[in-house]
Design a protein around this motif. Structure first.
Motif, PDB file in Angstrom:
ATOM      1  N   SER A 277     -23.165  12.956 -12.880  1.00 48.27           N
ATOM      2  CA  SER A 277     -23.781  11.821 -13.397  1.00 48.27           C
ATOM      3  C   SER A 277     -23.302  11.148 -14.721  1.00 48.27           C
ATOM      4  O   SER A 277     -23.141  12.254 -15.552  1.00 48.27           O
ATOM      5  N   THR A 278     -23.217  10.029 -14.874  1.00 49.84           N
ATOM      6  CA  THR A 278     -22.892   9.306 -16.355  1.00 49.84           C
ATOM      7  C   THR A 278     -23.988   8.343 -16.207  1.00 49.84           C
ATOM      8  O   THR A 278     -23.741   7.253 -16.032  1.00 49.84           O
ATOM      9  N   ILE A 279     -25.165   8.552 -16.880  1.00 52.32           N
ATOM     10  CA  ILE A 279     -26.180   7.776 -17.253  1.00 52.32           C
ATOM     11  C   ILE A 279     -26.442   7.224 -18.717  1.00 52.32           C
ATOM     12  O   ILE A 279     -26.294   8.235 -19.559  1.00 52.32           O
ATOM     13  N   GLY A 280     -26.406   6.070 -18.842  1.00 51.10           N
ATOM     14  CA  GLY A 280     -26.276   5.587 -20.164  1.00 51.10           C
ATOM     15  C   GLY A 280     -26.471   4.051 -20.386  1.00 51.10           C
ATOM     16  O   GLY A 280     -26.468   3.326 -19.465  1.00 51.10           O
ATOM     17  N   THR A 281     -26.751   3.646 -21.634  1.00 49.52           N
ATOM     18  CA  THR A 281     -27.162   2.105 -21.808  1.00 49.52           C
ATOM     19  C   THR A 281     -25.847   1.572 -22.426  1.00 49.52           C
ATOM     20  O   THR A 281     -25.897   0.157 -22.662  1.00 49.52           O
ATOM     21  N   THR A 282     -24.767   2.166 -22.653  1.00 47.38           N
ATOM     22  CA  THR A 282     -23.542   1.625 -23.322  1.00 47.38           C
ATOM     23  C   THR A 282     -22.288   1.975 -22.292  1.00 47.38           C
ATOM     24  O   THR A 282     -22.359   3.229 -21.388  1.00 47.38           O
ATOM     25  N   TRP A 283     -21.213   1.363 -22.064  1.00 43.24           N
ATOM     26  CA  TRP A 283     -20.374   1.737 -21.081  1.00 43.24           C
ATOM     27  C   TRP A 283     -19.662   2.978 -21.590  1.00 43.24           C
ATOM     28  O   TRP A 283     -19.268   3.318 -22.747  1.00 43.24           O
ATOM     29  N   ASN A 284     -19.132   3.806 -20.730  1.00 43.63           N
ATOM     30  CA  ASN A 284     -18.567   4.934 -20.930  1.00 43.63           C
ATOM     31  C   ASN A 284     -17.508   5.047 -19.889  1.00 43.63           C
ATOM     32  O   ASN A 284     -17.658   4.859 -18.653  1.00 43.63           O
ATOM     33  N   PRO A 285     -16.153   5.206 -20.047  1.00 39.25           N
ATOM     34  CA  PRO A 285     -15.115   5.355 -19.070  1.00 39.25           C
ATOM     35  C   PRO A 285     -15.302   6.248 -18.214  1.00 39.25           C
ATOM     36  O   PRO A 285     -14.653   6.120 -16.839  1.00 39.25           O
ATOM     37  N   SER A 286     -16.178   7.207 -18.290  1.00 41.12           N
ATOM     38  CA  SER A 286     -16.392   8.344 -17.266  1.00 41.12           C
ATOM     39  C   SER A 286     -17.112   7.513 -16.117  1.00 41.12           C
ATOM     40  O   SER A 286     -17.334   8.304 -15.143  1.00 41.12           O
ATOM     41  N   MET A 287     -17.835   6.234 -16.379  1.00 35.67           N
ATOM     42  CA  MET A 287     -18.611   5.877 -15.433  1.00 35.67           C
ATOM     43  C   MET A 287     -17.502   5.388 -14.212  1.00 35.67           C
ATOM     44  O   MET A 287     -17.985   5.136 -13.192  1.00 35.67           O
ATOM     45  N   MET A 288     -16.347   5.440 -14.313  1.00 35.89           N
ATOM     46  CA  MET A 288     -15.294   5.130 -13.365  1.00 35.89           C
ATOM     47  C   MET A 288     -15.024   6.328 -12.349  1.00 35.89           C
ATOM     48  O   MET A 288     -14.322   6.279 -11.496  1.00 35.89           O
ATOM     49  N   THR A 289     -15.540   7.484 -12.902  1.00 36.07           N
ATOM     50  CA  THR A 289     -15.300   8.864 -12.046  1.00 36.07           C
ATOM     51  C   THR A 289     -16.747   9.525 -11.845  1.00 36.07           C
ATOM     52  O   THR A 289     -16.553  10.850 -11.743  1.00 36.07           O
ATOM     53  N   SER A 290     -17.692   9.045 -11.722  1.00 33.62           N
ATOM     54  CA  SER A 290     -18.858   9.629 -11.695  1.00 33.62           C
ATOM     55  C   SER A 290     -20.163   8.745 -11.108  1.00 33.62           C
ATOM     56  O   SER A 290     -19.804   7.430 -11.103  1.00 33.62           O
ATOM     57  N   ASP A 291     -21.180   9.163 -11.060  1.00 34.19           N
ATOM     58  CA  ASP A 291     -22.193   8.462 -10.344  1.00 34.19           C
ATOM     59  C   ASP A 291     -22.993   7.913 -11.594  1.00 34.19           C
ATOM     60  O   ASP A 291     -23.563   8.745 -12.494  1.00 34.19           O
ATOM     61  N   SER A 292     -23.021   6.468 -11.776  1.00 34.55           N
ATOM     62  CA  SER A 292     -23.442   5.879 -13.190  1.00 34.55           C
ATOM     63  C   SER A 292     -24.997   5.331 -12.848  1.00 34.55           C
ATOM     64  O   SER A 292     -25.588   4.810 -13.681  1.00 34.55           O
ATOM     65  N   VAL A 293     -25.356   5.668 -11.548  1.00 34.99           N
ATOM     66  CA  VAL A 293     -26.766   5.117 -11.138  1.00 34.99           C
ATOM     67  C   VAL A 293     -27.776   5.875 -10.884  1.00 34.99           C
ATOM     68  O   VAL A 293     -28.830   5.879 -11.615  1.00 34.99           O
ATOM     69  N   LEU A 294     -27.733   7.324 -10.469  1.00 34.61           N
ATOM     70  CA  LEU A 294     -28.588   8.059  -9.966  1.00 34.61           C
ATOM     71  C   LEU A 294     -28.306   9.677 -10.621  1.00 34.61           C
ATOM     72  O   LEU A 294     -27.063   9.773 -10.868  1.00 34.61           O
ATOM     73  N   ASP A 295     -29.158  10.524 -10.871  1.00 33.66           N
ATOM     74  CA  ASP A 295     -29.116  11.797 -11.124  1.00 33.66           C
ATOM     75  C   ASP A 295     -28.790  12.472 -10.137  1.00 33.66           C
ATOM     76  O   ASP A 295     -29.441  12.887  -9.034  1.00 33.66           O
ATOM     77  N   VAL A 296     -27.474  13.226  -9.676  1.00 36.21           N
ATOM     78  CA  VAL A 296     -26.832  13.726  -8.479  1.00 36.21           C
ATOM     79  C   VAL A 296     -27.412  15.003  -8.414  1.00 36.21           C
ATOM     80  O   VAL A 296     -27.955  15.337  -7.377  1.00 36.21           O
ATOM     81  N   ASN A 297     -27.926  15.765  -9.533  1.00 34.88           N
ATOM     82  CA  ASN A 297     -28.270  17.220  -9.258  1.00 34.88           C
ATOM     83  C   ASN A 297     -29.854  17.118  -8.751  1.00 34.88           C
ATOM     84  O   ASN A 297     -30.274  17.999  -7.933  1.00 34.88           O
ATOM     85  N   LEU A 298     -30.750  16.008  -9.218  1.00 36.19           N
ATOM     86  CA  LEU A 298     -31.983  15.810  -8.897  1.00 36.19           C
ATOM     87  C   LEU A 298     -31.896  15.447  -7.346  1.00 36.19           C
ATOM     88  O   LEU A 298     -32.665  15.754  -6.463  1.00 36.19           O
ATOM     89  N   MET A 299     -31.066  14.472  -7.032  1.00 36.93           N
ATOM     90  CA  MET A 299     -30.776  14.041  -5.727  1.00 36.93           C
ATOM     91  C   MET A 299     -30.628  15.290  -4.444  1.00 36.93           C
ATOM     92  O   MET A 299     -31.386  15.319  -3.553  1.00 36.93           O
ATOM     93  N   VAL A 300     -29.560  16.050  -5.188  1.00 35.79           N
ATOM     94  CA  VAL A 300     -29.551  17.237  -4.316  1.00 35.79           C
ATOM     95  C   VAL A 300     -30.421  18.175  -4.060  1.00 35.79           C
ATOM     96  O   VAL A 300     -30.848  18.518  -2.898  1.00 35.79           O
ATOM     97  N   GLN A 301     -31.453  18.294  -5.103  1.00 36.09           N
ATOM     98  CA  GLN A 301     -32.738  19.056  -4.976  1.00 36.09           C
ATOM     99  C   GLN A 301     -33.643  18.584  -4.035  1.00 36.09           C
ATOM    100  O   GLN A 301     -34.104  19.245  -3.170  1.00 36.09           O
TER     101      GLN A 301
END
Length: 350
Positions: A277-301
């Motif tokens: 995941s890439t969660i933040g309040t500013t744009w990060n290029p890594s948002m093009m290659t990750s989940d920018s909405v949810l915490d994927v580790n918590l999702m899997v748990q």
């Protein structure tokens, strides 16, 4: 009585059916079922016609079951994933997608977009869709055709589908989840605190808008008008999402609490998600290659609490909707989905 299917804007092979669901204080309620049927193959050769003629003299056998997949979208979303429809059609699966009430094709003027105060409200949408799917398949294949239905759902739709499957054992063949929203970002402590603060407002003013920043980073990663490759409907999937209302958030948090207590979905479950995941309040290029909405580790748990047979597949470089990731990643996703479906959903290559 026949169903009134109409041509859909997605093009050749696509139809839609309006499902009437009654009314609420904002007026008539409707959901929309979309169907994809590819163009028929060319006429058979002379030898093929001979084989067809011979087959008519065979002893009748019990009709072969038809597998159907019904896809449910996420928040501020609708069905437009034509690659997904083609994927299932190529495997002989009848494909349908459901635009829930107040979403996408089902959104009517004057309605509060996506608003409900209880996720069980969507039971009516799902039941109407499954009934329509069964009727449609049997109209094409025969009245006695067994219809085996699986749900596939994304994000908030994944939460809705999981809770419905838990309440309706024996109705599905499988449940496939694409980055399901199963917990609030942070932890159950954050969810409990938020639910407590929201409860009075959700009870007295359920449509009150919460002051939450409207970030367009996920839309930016998808839209062909920004850095993505998809043509998105400006109202059905807007850049800054839709108004977030107290009653809706309260309903989602209640759903998260049910998942945290553990569900008992006794069919094969597939959970697909990004590797990070890439969660933040500013744009990060890594948002093009990750989940920018949810915490994927918590999702899997949380996903491991859905039932006894959960397969987790994570994809490096995937977006929040893994099926809308860059093409090389999508190819990996579809290859993995094909392998899983062959093992759990279509073991005889049906």
């Amino acid at each position: 009585m026949g169903q009134n299917w109409q041509p859909d804007t997605l093009g050749d092979g696509y139809r839609y059916l309006t499902l009437d669901l009654g009314a609420d204080e904002e007026g008539p309620l409707q959901a929309t079922l979309v169907s994809y049927t590819p163009a028929p193959p060319p006429p058979p050769s002379f030898l093929g016609r001979v084989r067809e003629a011979v087959s008519r003299f065979r002893v009748p056998v019990e009709p072969e079951a038809v597998h159907a997949v019904v896809y449910i979208h996420g928040w501020a979303d609708y069905f437009f994933q034509t690659e997904l429809a083609a994927f299932w059609a190529e495997r002989g699966v009848a494909f349908y997608a459901l635009d829930l009430r107040k979403y996408g094709r089902s959104l009517r003027p004057g309605q509060s977009e996506g608003f409900v105060t209880d996720l069980t409200d969507y039971d009516a949408d799902i039941e109407a869709a499954l009934a329509a799917v069964t009727l449609d398949v049997r109209a094409a294949r025969g009245a006695d055709t067994p219809v085996r239905i699986s749900l596939m759902a994304h994000s908030t739709g994944g939460l809705v589908a999981s809770l419905w499957a838990n309440r309706n054992p024996g109705r599905l063949e499988a449940l496939m989840l694409n980055s399901p929203w199963l917990e609030l970002r942070g932890s159950s402590l954050a969810r409990n605190a938020a639910a407590g603060l929201l409860e009075p407002l959700a009870r007295t003013r359920p449509k009150a808008r919460l002051k939450i920043p409207e970030l367009d980073y996920y839309w930016r990663s998808l839209s062909a008008d920004a850095d993505g490759e998809w043509d998105l409907h400006p109202q059905w999937k807007p850049p800054g999402s839709w108004p977030i209302r107290a009653g809706w958030v309260s309903a989602v948090l209640a759903g998260h609490a049910q998942v945290a207590r553990g569900l008992d979905i006794n069919v094969p479950i597939l959970l697909m998600a990004s590797a990070r995941s890439t969660i933040g309040t500013t744009w990060n290029p890594s948002m093009m290659t990750s989940d920018s909405v949810l915490d994927v580790n918590l999702m899997v748990q949380r996903g491991l609490l859905l039932g006894p047979a959960v397969t987790v597949l994570r994809f490096d470089g995937a977006l929040h909707d893994v099926l809308l990731s860059a093409k090389p990643v999508r190819q990996q996703v579809y290859a993995a989905l094909d392998q899983w479906a062959a093992a759990y959903l279509l073991p005889q290559g049906a």
